[in-house]
Design a protein around this motif. Structure first.
Motif, PDB file in Angstrom:
ATOM      1  N   LYS A 219      -9.795   3.377  -3.709  1.00 23.04           N
ATOM      2  CA  LYS A 219     -10.947   2.825  -3.619  1.00 23.04           C
ATOM      3  C   LYS A 219     -11.881   3.218  -4.880  1.00 23.04           C
ATOM      4  CE  LYS A 219     -11.356   2.933   1.455  1.00 23.04           C
ATOM      5  NZ  LYS A 219     -12.065   3.781   2.540  1.00 23.04           N
TER       6      LYS A 219
ATOM      7  N   LYS B 142     -11.635   1.081  -7.837  1.00 23.95           N
ATOM      8  CA  LYS B 142     -12.040  -0.344  -7.983  1.00 23.95           C
ATOM      9  C   LYS B 142     -13.488  -0.368  -8.410  1.00 23.95           C
ATOM     10  CE  LYS B 142     -11.999  -4.473  -5.238  1.00 23.95           C
ATOM     11  NZ  LYS B 142     -11.790  -5.021  -3.911  1.00 23.95           N
TER      12      LYS B 142
ATOM     13  N   GLN C 149       0.908  -1.098  -0.047  1.00 30.52           N
ATOM     14  CA  GLN C 149      -0.085  -0.263   0.054  1.00 30.52           C
ATOM     15  C   GLN C 149       0.858   1.164  -0.011  1.00 30.52           C
ATOM     16  OE1 GLN C 149      -2.277  -1.220   3.680  1.00 30.52           O
ATOM     17  NE2 GLN C 149      -4.060  -0.970   2.540  1.00 30.52           N
TER      18      GLN C 149
ATOM     19  N   PRO D 116      -2.932  -3.133  -5.642  1.00 31.33           N
ATOM     20  CA  PRO D 116      -3.518  -1.916  -4.870  1.00 31.33           C
ATOM     21  C   PRO D 116      -4.040  -1.042  -5.941  1.00 31.33           C
ATOM     22  CG  PRO D 116      -1.101  -1.839  -5.218  1.00 31.33           C
ATOM     23  CD  PRO D 116      -1.409  -3.323  -5.658  1.00 31.33           C
TER      24      PRO D 116
ATOM     25  N   ASP E  64      -5.386   5.375   3.470  1.00 30.07           N
ATOM     26  CA  ASP E  64      -6.518   4.866   3.841  1.00 30.07           C
ATOM     27  C   ASP E  64      -7.608   4.616   2.966  1.00 30.07           C
ATOM     28  OD1 ASP E  64      -5.753   4.830   6.442  1.00 30.07           O
ATOM     29  OD2 ASP E  64      -6.326   6.822   6.963  1.00 30.07           O
ATOM     30  N   ASP E  65      -7.171   5.173   1.546  1.00 25.60           N
ATOM     31  CA  ASP E  65      -8.133   5.121   0.512  1.00 25.60           C
ATOM     32  C   ASP E  65      -7.477   3.822  -0.398  1.00 25.60           C
ATOM     33  OD1 ASP E  65      -9.771   6.780   1.435  1.00 25.60           O
ATOM     34  OD2 ASP E  65      -8.766   8.599   0.774  1.00 25.60           O
ATOM     35  N   VAL E  66      -6.710   3.281   0.253  1.00 23.34           N
ATOM     36  CA  VAL E  66      -6.065   2.241  -0.997  1.00 23.34           C
ATOM     37  C   VAL E  66      -6.697   0.777  -0.558  1.00 23.34           C
ATOM     38  CG1 VAL E  66      -4.145   0.963  -1.657  1.00 23.34           C
ATOM     39  CG2 VAL E  66      -3.958   3.388  -1.089  1.00 23.34           C
ATOM     40  N   VAL E  67      -7.239   0.012  -1.573  1.00 24.77           N
ATOM     41  CA  VAL E  67      -7.689  -1.206  -1.406  1.00 24.77           C
ATOM     42  C   VAL E  67      -7.109  -2.083  -2.506  1.00 24.77           C
ATOM     43  CG1 VAL E  67     -10.027  -0.539  -0.848  1.00 24.77           C
ATOM     44  CG2 VAL E  67      -9.443  -0.702  -3.190  1.00 24.77           C
ATOM     45  N   PHE E  68      -7.241  -3.503  -2.418  1.00 22.99           N
ATOM     46  CA  PHE E  68      -6.511  -4.437  -3.310  1.00 22.99           C
ATOM     47  C   PHE E  68      -7.752  -5.225  -4.004  1.00 22.99           C
ATOM     48  CE2 PHE E  68      -3.413  -4.144  -0.085  1.00 22.99           C
ATOM     49  CZ  PHE E  68      -2.181  -4.056  -0.610  1.00 22.99           C
TER      50      PHE E  68
END
Length: 168
Positions: free
Chosen positions: A159, A162, A84, A156, A97-101
């Motif tokens: 958000k 995605k 991240q 990564p 905090d706005d990183v997703v996978f």
């Protein structure tokens, strides 16, 4: 311990404990207190430790590997956090905090490692299996409570980037 058994050194209390633990197929307390958590018997533990050391030695001597063997890491959450962080630094316009996978199951490893994220392997599912033909999770096979996952690309992304998944 070998020297104590030969009589070259005095058998201390900790050496006696190690000897008794190994005789009964347990890890000595001295090993447990200085090592990663493991429920393996001593022979399997030593094999696992040797594989972990070889993985990290290869990384040190040959540079970052194309894929990460996740069981080698004592704290795999740190690997995910570092992915991240690297993504945030490269992008520069997204907060951590706005990183997703996104998780991509791979049928074969790509010729080049991905620019963002990492390919990981060595993970297992408990109480399920991955059906490669369908590309979905499925019921476990009889008498196989653990099933290996194929290699995964942990990608990564922000958000907002995605894609949403349709609900059935």
């Amino acid at each position: 311990l070998s020297s104590a058994l030969k009589g070259s050194v005095v058998m201390s209390e900790s050496l006696d404990e190690a000897y008794n633990a190994l005789l009964s197929g347990r890890l000595p307390n001295a090993w447990v207190s200085a090592s990663y958590p493991s429920l393996k018997a001593p022979a399997a533990y030593i094999d696992d430790l040797s594989r972990r050391l070889a993985f990290f030695r290869g990384w040190i001597e040959g540079g970052q590997p194309d894929a990460l063997w996740m069981p080698a890491f004592f704290f795999p959450q740190g690997v995910v956090t570092s992915l991240q962080t690297a993504f945030v630094r490269r992008r520069g316009d997204v907060a951590i905090d706005d990183v997703v996978f996104a998780f991509h199951f791979l049928s074969e490893r790509p010729p080049q490692p991905p620019e963002d994220g990492a390919i990981v392997y060595g993970l297992f599912l408990e109480g399920a299996r991955f059906d490669r033909a369908a590309g979905l999770l499925a019921e476990p096979l009889p008498n196989q409570p653990l099933a290996p996952l194929p290699e995964l690309w942990l990608q990564p992304m922000a958000k907002d980037d995605k894609p949403s998944r349709p609900c059935d």
